[in-house]
Design an enzyme around this catalytic site. Structure first.
Site, PDB file in Angstrom:
ATOM      1  CE  LYS A  11      -0.620  -0.189   4.979  1.00  0.00           C
ATOM      2  NZ  LYS A  11       0.168   0.936   5.461  1.00  0.00           N
ATOM      3  CB  THR A  12       3.998   2.245   1.670  1.00  0.00           C
ATOM      4  OG1 THR A  12       3.507   1.753   2.917  1.00  0.00           O
ATOM      5  CG2 THR A  12       4.694   3.558   1.911  1.00  0.00           C
ATOM      6  CG  ASP A  53      -0.390   4.721   5.271  1.00  0.00           C
ATOM      7  OD1 ASP A  53      -1.116   3.786   4.899  1.00  0.00           O
ATOM      8  OD2 ASP A  53       0.825   4.592   5.509  1.00  0.00           O
ATOM      9  CD  GLU A  54      -1.176   1.687   8.979  1.00  0.00           C
ATOM     10  OE1 GLU A  54      -2.193   0.981   9.015  1.00  0.00           O
ATOM     11  OE2 GLU A  54      -0.018   1.228   8.995  1.00  0.00           O
ATOM     12  CD  GLN A 102      -2.747  -4.669   8.836  1.00  0.00           C
ATOM     13  OE1 GLN A 102      -1.751  -4.297   9.446  1.00  0.00           O
ATOM     14  NE2 GLN A 102      -2.780  -4.773   7.522  1.00  0.00           N
ATOM     15  NE  ARG A 143       2.465  -6.852  10.863  1.00  0.00           N
ATOM     16  CZ  ARG A 143       2.041  -6.139   9.850  1.00  0.00           C
ATOM     17  NH1 ARG A 143       2.781  -5.176   9.366  1.00  0.00           N
ATOM     18  NH2 ARG A 143       0.875  -6.383   9.287  1.00  0.00           N
TER      19      ARG A 143
END
Length: 750
Positions: free
Chosen positions: A33-34, A220-221, A251, A604
């Site tokens: 996504k980044t 973001d997030e 998340q 992760r």
DNA sequence: CCATCCACGTTTTTT
DNA sequence: ACGTGGATGG
């Protein structure tokens, strides 16, 4: 093909090339996504000729912002620096520093952290005669914080509280709390967001200015935004409607902090014309790890359906190991890491141990020290929350903002000046009755009734601060810090103490000096307020250094957004994770939040994932016997190994057999623990480039002409060799005679 | 006004 | 288990 689309899959390309209108990108863990965000920025600039200064990207942590900044800089050739990439909090600070006078605050406001809030709250409770046994400060603060997250001000809170005695009390506290903050010219974390919203709502001209500026907004997030943050973003975007949010509802793990998962689940209701793109291909993990993650998260309801997949292949199975005690668990992980690093399979920095609560880190620290495994502990007590650091910062805050009563009172008697509680109370009363700040009241100490000889002790303190303040005209942040340390004798006092603890504190102070030096080096226009603000807004994760070859220890919460080849999820026990509180709660949503946290933890891992648990562990001084976490059982059997061996392992290691040895070795260990730990910690601070060191000689002498970065030219009058540095006195042509430390002054001979 | 001792609660997560 | 904060005595 345009280079911003190279190597992207279809969905990613689609997201990058979305031009105008609202866009929701549902990006599963590790789905790049980044990359999509940064490439979209580049695409807008290159393909659509959007001006870089019309683009804003907002993140939650400084680390994420820094990473994005770096990638954007690489991708965009021209004007990358004028793209606004920042966290919510620093964005708001920047806006407020410019316009908060419209709300009746001074633009040099200070930012209160949790400790500051607590001491302010204590004061207020005392003043309002509130029994903190019944209404705890923490509870009051969290009620206020939730209210702020929902943009409910004190007035509205009071209206809503009608008829509820407890809430009316909270309302009164809330009102007083806000009054005090304003009087201290201070904002807490939540204020940063909601005061910005308030500013926009009440000042159309300011709002319009920023709406014009931020024509393309990216968040973001997004699943972590609270109501206030959502409002902030939606107000800004309401004019041009170019809002692109990226997030993953699975998340969302910050409900306790006010995050509203509805923001992402209902995005399409807020913006009916929103385009929705799902990114489900994962580039990070093996299929087995993803199967484990999918298996767990599938047990939550009300999700936006997503199934992660990867082209990476199955990989090795996910391991589960159960131990009789938490010591065994830690020992196993330490041994396993030693083994893998010896084999060359992983290096230390490839490994991360993740756990639910900070308290769990201790055992790992102990075992790692014994096994000589270098580690880096993230979280726990924030560096800036340490006493010595807060003291020095309070001095700096006092110099910067005399209205910050909290800071003044923190340091008025540090070091001991013989100003006790009685005197402080007198000044306080006087200040309150004359409607002035604590500091201003101190200036008139002589006129305060009943203050007695306390008054004569206050005067030197006031003049000390006044002198510092007048020096700020030509002082750098570093000069100020050094002057404070010298004049208060803070370090000298610690040196005299001559204990391990004092030495640790001195190291911390040196580290603060380094930070100040680093700040001055990196900022184009360093200011005292700027430094204090930077310091207030950093989290521990932000300091994570990728090149540092150490195992990472941190909570699952801190781990979000990071990835590691080899991950250990420790403490997989019902009662610990998910926590006891959630299990007994009647809100099933609480276990779901924990489950999302587990999902974050699993995802992760890139290559190897190990889950561990203990049957017995100490929690708050009590032995607890826990069952294997329900989350482990939710992982599909065919990707998990170790579950079946459970019973046999128990037998092999009965608790009693180990206990004797364990206790003995622990006793031995305690002595060395502190020392070793310090040595370890110290190394974290060591390799920084801004080390302040006493030079062995100076390349100028008395009588020489020198040049200073701020004061210009001058002649050296005197050089005195002090313990830590040379003290140089210079007569500057413009600025007059100054005393300074050679290491900081960076004088050049002309 | 300061140092010392004891009781208590704290923790689940943090910008 | 640990640290904080209040009470107490010097």
């Amino acid at each position: 093909m345009n280079h911003t689309l190279e190597g992207l899959n279809t969905e990613q390309q689609e997201a990058v090339c979305h031009f105008e209108g609202p866009l929701l990108i549902l990006a599963g863990a590790g789905s790049g996504k980044t990359r999509v965000l940064t490439n979209r920025i580049a695409w807008l600039i290159e393909e659509k000729q959007i001006k870089p200064w019309n683009i804003m990207a907002i993140t939650f942590t400084n680390k994420a912002a820094g990473e994005m900044r770096e990638r954007v800089n690489r991708l965009v050739d021209f004007g990358a620096e004028s793209i606004w990439v920042a966290t919510f909090h620093s964005t708001c600070v920047r806006i407020l520093r410019r316009f908060i006078d419209r709300l009746g605050y001074g633009t040099n406001f200070t930012i209160y952290d949790g400790d500051d809030q607590k001491s302010l709250m204590k004061d207020i409770c005392k003043r309002l005669n509130i029994d903190t046994k019944i209404y705890r400060e923490r509870a009051l603060l969290s009620a206020i914080s939730s209210a702020k997250d929902e943009l409910i001000g004190p007035e509205e809170y009071r209206i809503r509280a009608q008829g509820d005695f407890g809430k009316m009390k909270t309302a009164a506290v809330y009102e007083e709390y806000q009054r005090q903050l304003k009087q201290n010219n201070a904002l807490d974390f939540d204020d940063l967001i909601c005061k910005t919203v308030e500013l926009f709502q009440e000042n159309p001209d300011v709002l319009d200015y920023y709406q014009e500026k931020f024509r393309y907004i990216m968040v973001d997030e997004y699943q972590d935004t609270n109501t206030a943050q959502f409002r902030l973003v939606s107000i800004l975007a309401s004019k041009y409607r170019n809002l692109c949010v990226v997030g993953d509802d699975d998340q969302s793990i910050y409900k306790f902090r006010g995050a509203n998962i509805g923001n992402i689940l209902n995005f399409e209701q807020f913006f009916p014309d929103a385009k929705v793109i799902k990114l489900e291909q994962n580039y990070r993990s093996t299929q087995n790890i993803l199967d484990a993650a999918n298996g767990v998260i599938a047990n939550n309801s009300g999700r936006k359906e997503k199934t992660l997949w990867t082209a990476n292949g199955k990989g090795e199975p996910v391991r589960f190991r159960k131990f009789s005690t938490a010591y065994d668990e830690a020992e196993f992980i330490a041994a396993d890491i030693s083994k893998e690093t010896a084999k060359g399979e992983f290096s230390y920095k490839d490994c991360a141990v993740l756990y639910r609560t900070n308290a769990q880190s201790r055992l790992f620290e102990e075992k790692f020290l014994l096994s000589n495994i270098p580690y880096r502990l993230i979280g726990g007590v924030n560096f800036y929350a340490r006493k010595e650091i807060k003291d020095l910062l309070a001095y700096m805050k006092t110099v910067d903002n005399a209205r910050d009563d909290l800071a003044v009172r923190r340091i008025i008697n540090v070091p001991k000046r013989g100003i006790g509680a009685t005197t402080i109370a007198r000044i306080q009363d006087y200040a309150a009755s004359h409607d002035m700040s604590f500091y201003d009241a101190m200036k008139q100490a002589g006129e305060i009734p009943g203050i007695g000889r306390g008054g004569s002790r206050v005067a030197p303190f006031v003049s000390f601060i006044q002198t510092l303040r007048s020096k700020m005209e030509f002082y750098s942040v570093l000069d100020l810090l050094h002057d404070i340390i010298e004049q208060t004798g803070y370090v000298r006092e610690l040196e005299a103490e001559d204990t391990d603890e004092a030495r640790e504190r001195i190291e911390n102070i040196d580290e603060l000096i380094n930070k100040a030096a680093a700040y001055e080096e990196t900022q184009e226009q360093p200011t005292l307020s700027g430094f204090l603000e930077e310091v207030a807004l950093v989290a521990d994760v932000d300091n994570l250094d990728e090149d540092d070859n150490r195992v990472i220890l941190m909570t699952l919460h801190s781990a979000k957004g990071l990835e590691f080849p080899n991950v250990y999820l420790a403490g997989m026990e019902d009662g610990l994770f998910p926590s006891y509180m959630c299990i007994v709660s009647d809100d099933p949503g609480e276990v779901e939040e924990e489950r999302r946290l587990c999902y974050v933890g699993i995802t992760r891992a890139m290559k190897r994932l190990t889950l561990t648990g203990a049957q017995m562990r100490m929690i708050r001084g009590e032995q607890h016997f826990n069952k294997v976490s329900r989350f482990v059982k939710e992982i599909p059997e065919d990707v998990l190994t170790g579950m079946e061996k459970e019973s046999r392992q128990e037998e092999r290691k009965p608790y009693e057999e180990k206990a004797g040895n364990e206790r003995e070795s622990r006793l031995d260990f305690k002595k060395d623990y502190r020392k070793a730990r310090e040595a370890f910690r110290a190394r974290v601070f060591e390799p920084q480039q801004f080390q302040v060191k006493k030079a062995d000689h100076l390349d100028y002498g008395v009588g020489d002409q020198v040049e200073h970065i701020k004061f210009g030219r001058g002649r050296v009058l005197q050089i005195v060799e002090g313990g830590r540095d040379f003290e140089v006195t210079v007569d500057f042509e413009k600025a007059g005679v100054k005393k300074m430390f050679a290491a900081f002054a960076k004088l050049k001979k002309v």
